[in-house]
Enzyme design. Structure first.
Site, PDB file in Angstrom:
ATOM      1  N   GLY A  11      49.558  32.605  20.264  1.00  0.00           N
ATOM      2  CA  GLY A  11      49.886  33.985  20.790  1.00  0.00           C
ATOM      3  C   GLY A  11      51.197  34.150  21.021  1.00  0.00           C
ATOM      4  O   GLY A  11      52.033  33.245  21.595  1.00  0.00           O
ATOM      5  N   GLY A 111      52.059  26.805  22.240  1.00  0.00           N
ATOM      6  CA  GLY A 111      51.175  26.308  23.293  1.00  0.00           C
ATOM      7  C   GLY A 111      50.469  25.088  22.955  1.00  0.00           C
ATOM      8  O   GLY A 111      50.536  24.163  21.998  1.00  0.00           O
ATOM      9  N   GLY A 113      47.098  24.554  21.548  1.00  0.00           N
ATOM     10  CA  GLY A 113      46.534  24.463  20.264  1.00  0.00           C
ATOM     11  C   GLY A 113      47.799  24.126  19.268  1.00  0.00           C
ATOM     12  O   GLY A 113      47.574  23.174  18.423  1.00  0.00           O
ATOM     13  N   THR A 114      48.624  24.674  19.242  1.00  0.00           N
ATOM     14  CA  THR A 114      49.926  24.635  18.504  1.00  0.00           C
ATOM     15  C   THR A 114      50.315  23.006  18.432  1.00  0.00           C
ATOM     16  O   THR A 114      50.604  22.603  17.484  1.00  0.00           O
ATOM     17  CB  THR A 114      51.001  25.617  18.893  1.00  0.00           C
ATOM     18  OG1 THR A 114      50.472  26.876  18.675  1.00  0.00           O
ATOM     19  CG2 THR A 114      52.244  25.283  17.924  1.00  0.00           C
ATOM     20  N   ASP A 136      50.996  30.900  30.154  1.00  0.00           N
ATOM     21  CA  ASP A 136      49.958  30.341  30.907  1.00  0.00           C
ATOM     22  C   ASP A 136      50.629  29.123  31.743  1.00  0.00           C
ATOM     23  O   ASP A 136      49.944  28.554  32.606  1.00  0.00           O
ATOM     24  CB  ASP A 136      48.903  29.676  29.981  1.00  0.00           C
ATOM     25  CG  ASP A 136      47.972  30.824  29.658  1.00  0.00           C
ATOM     26  OD1 ASP A 136      47.780  31.892  30.180  1.00  0.00           O
ATOM     27  OD2 ASP A 136      47.329  30.646  28.322  1.00  0.00           O
ATOM     28  N   ARG A 171      41.557  51.220  49.593  1.00  0.00           N
ATOM     29  CA  ARG A 171      40.441  50.657  48.813  1.00  0.00           C
ATOM     30  C   ARG A 171      40.772  48.944  48.484  1.00  0.00           C
ATOM     31  O   ARG A 171      41.838  48.426  48.723  1.00  0.00           O
ATOM     32  CB  ARG A 171      40.415  51.285  47.278  1.00  0.00           C
ATOM     33  CG  ARG A 171      39.892  52.511  47.329  1.00  0.00           C
ATOM     34  CD  ARG A 171      40.171  53.109  45.915  1.00  0.00           C
ATOM     35  NE  ARG A 171      39.465  54.684  46.072  1.00  0.00           N
ATOM     36  CZ  ARG A 171      39.999  55.657  45.401  1.00  0.00           C
ATOM     37  NH1 ARG A 171      41.053  55.364  44.490  1.00  0.00           N
ATOM     38  NH2 ARG A 171      39.263  56.784  45.047  1.00  0.00           N
ATOM     39  N   GLU A 231      41.628  35.104  34.627  1.00  0.00           N
ATOM     40  CA  GLU A 231      40.434  35.512  33.693  1.00  0.00           C
ATOM     41  C   GLU A 231      39.384  34.672  33.704  1.00  0.00           C
ATOM     42  O   GLU A 231      38.168  34.860  33.322  1.00  0.00           O
ATOM     43  CB  GLU A 231      40.903  36.328  32.424  1.00  0.00           C
ATOM     44  CG  GLU A 231      41.718  35.273  31.494  1.00  0.00           C
ATOM     45  CD  GLU A 231      42.272  35.625  30.424  1.00  0.00           C
ATOM     46  OE1 GLU A 231      41.865  36.530  29.681  1.00  0.00           O
ATOM     47  OE2 GLU A 231      43.353  35.249  30.039  1.00  0.00           O
ATOM     48  N   ARG A 275      38.002  48.725  42.968  1.00  0.00           N
ATOM     49  CA  ARG A 275      38.553  49.311  41.853  1.00  0.00           C
ATOM     50  C   ARG A 275      39.085  48.047  40.796  1.00  0.00           C
ATOM     51  O   ARG A 275      39.627  46.987  41.460  1.00  0.00           O
ATOM     52  CB  ARG A 275      39.514  50.161  41.820  1.00  0.00           C
ATOM     53  CG  ARG A 275      39.064  51.580  42.595  1.00  0.00           C
ATOM     54  CD  ARG A 275      38.146  52.477  41.416  1.00  0.00           C
ATOM     55  NE  ARG A 275      37.787  53.506  42.173  1.00  0.00           N
ATOM     56  CZ  ARG A 275      38.270  54.749  41.887  1.00  0.00           C
ATOM     57  NH1 ARG A 275      39.442  54.823  41.228  1.00  0.00           N
ATOM     58  NH2 ARG A 275      37.787  55.708  42.361  1.00  0.00           N
ATOM     59  N   ARG A 284      52.389  39.589  28.349  1.00  0.00           N
ATOM     60  CA  ARG A 284      53.151  38.742  27.310  1.00  0.00           C
ATOM     61  C   ARG A 284      53.902  39.667  26.259  1.00  0.00           C
ATOM     62  O   ARG A 284      54.462  39.387  25.085  1.00  0.00           O
ATOM     63  CB  ARG A 284      52.362  37.851  26.351  1.00  0.00           C
ATOM     64  CG  ARG A 284      51.116  38.463  25.375  1.00  0.00           C
ATOM     65  CD  ARG A 284      50.430  37.324  25.023  1.00  0.00           C
ATOM     66  NE  ARG A 284      49.803  37.614  23.735  1.00  0.00           N
ATOM     67  CZ  ARG A 284      48.779  37.333  23.298  1.00  0.00           C
ATOM     68  NH1 ARG A 284      47.970  36.189  24.111  1.00  0.00           N
ATOM     69  NH2 ARG A 284      47.981  37.530  22.193  1.00  0.00           N
TER      70      ARG A 284
END
Length: 357
Positions: A11, A111, A113-114, A136, A171, A231, A275, A284
């Site tokens: 990414g 990152g 995986g790289t 991250d 809220r 996430e 919300r 990013r």
């Protein structure tokens, strides 16, 4: 003649161009005769021999530019040794591109995986030096990665903006930040933005405890609450599930992400509307913050220094505030997770932030 290749993989994030520039400028200062080759679109370009010779002017004016002038792509490490329908031996193809260009070193920015694939190339005899890039901040062996602080700034700004509308309407708002497996971004942006609840993948939450935190604020006369949620945050129930069971459970819930699932579950505790705000790829994108410009330049210059020394098979890591060579074999495949007893987590708890635990 010194020949160096540069590629960016995975990414994109802020600071990649600053790092590319740092490497190039330091190399031009070090060598009278040097050729720098930009590999297009990460490992895909290395596999397909898609490259171009760069000139000094290519590195001008890019310090403050987001993204990567070289392009990038995701090439899963687990498929690198699998020969697929195109009959291409990916590892052999990458080695052939390095040999074709007579590269003395291949500089790789990416990152987790790289770095797995970079270590694979090291094992295959390719001289590599890597730079730690990811919003991250989850790479083992470095205190910080470039791109992280820029993403924190954006995440905190989102929470700042949500504060005014949450206050006006009384809220509960859930801000879902990036971070599938680790929660550094949600943790730092949450603290910086004054979130009342922070949920991280490393600390499975109890929905009743999250709800209790919201109810406590209402009893204190505070009509709004803000949750900063990674996430990849998991409930305690989800944390006990296997991958397949978890996927089926979430599919049955019919919600696109953790923030929306939480919004449904928290209605009974919220005393009003819940919300959701998902800034997504905003985190990013855009120019790197000044901190990341300095960090990326520092790491880029260090990479050039390691090349001069003939020190390969290492990542340029920030260790206790200084750049240090970190062996790739110790980095590849290891995640730097948020410890539950980290200074940041303890400080947040001491100031009343709930982690739902």
């Amino acid at each position: 003649m010194m020949r160096v290749g540069i590629l960016t993989s995975g990414g994109d994030c802020q600071g990649l161009n600053a790092a590319i520039r740092g490497v190039a400028k330091a190399l031009y200062e070090s060598y009278d005769e040097i050729e720098i080759y930009g590999i297009s679109d990460g490992y895909r370009g290395l596999i397909g021999a898609d490259y171009r010779r760069m000139e000094p002017e290519d590195f001008s004016g890019i310090l403050t530019v987001g993204g990567t002038i070289l392009g990038t792509s995701r090439q899963p490490f687990k498929r690198m040794r699998i020969i697929e329908e195109d009959s291409v031996d990916k590892v052999d193809a990458m080695k052939k591109t390095v040999a074709k260009l007579h590269l003395d070193c291949l500089v790789i920015m990416g990152g987790n995986g790289t770095h797995k694939t970079a270590n694979l190339l090291r094992e295959e005899g390719v001289p590599v030096v890597t730079l730690p890039k990811t919003i991250d901040n989850d790479l083992w062996g470095t205190d910080v990665t470039f791109g992280f602080q820029s993403a924190v700034d954006i995440g905190a700004n989102v929470i700042d903006c949500i504060h005014t509308t949450a206050t006006s309407h009384g809220r509960v708002f859930i801000v879902e930040l990036m971070g599938h497996k680790v929660g550094w971004l949600a943790l730092h942006a949450g603290i910086a933005g004054g979130a009342d609840v922070i949920l991280l993948p490393e600390m499975p939450y109890d929905i009743a405890r999250v709800g209790a935190a919201l109810e406590k604020r209402r009893r204190q006369g505070k009509a709004f609450s803000i949750l900063a949620v990674a996430e990849g945050a998991l409930s305690r129930r989800e944390a006990k599930m296997g991958k397949k069971e978890l996927a089926a459970y979430r599919a049955a819930a019919g919600q696109p992400s953790v923030a929306y699932r939480l919004a449904d579950e928290l209605v009974p505790y919220a005393g009003g509307e819940v919300r959701v705000c998902v800034p997504g790829h905003f985190q990013r994108g855009g120019p790197p913050c000044p901190f990341d410009r300095v960090l990326a330049t520092q790491l880029g210059a260090a990479a050039a220094g390691f090349i001069r020394e003939g020190r390969f098979g290492v990542m340029c890591g920030m260790v206790n505030g200084s750049v240090a060579p970190v062996e790739l074999e110790s980095v590849a495949g290891r995640l730097k997770k948020v410890p539950e007893d980290s200074v940041a987590v303890r400080m947040a708890m001491e100031t009343g932030v709930s982690f739902g635990v």
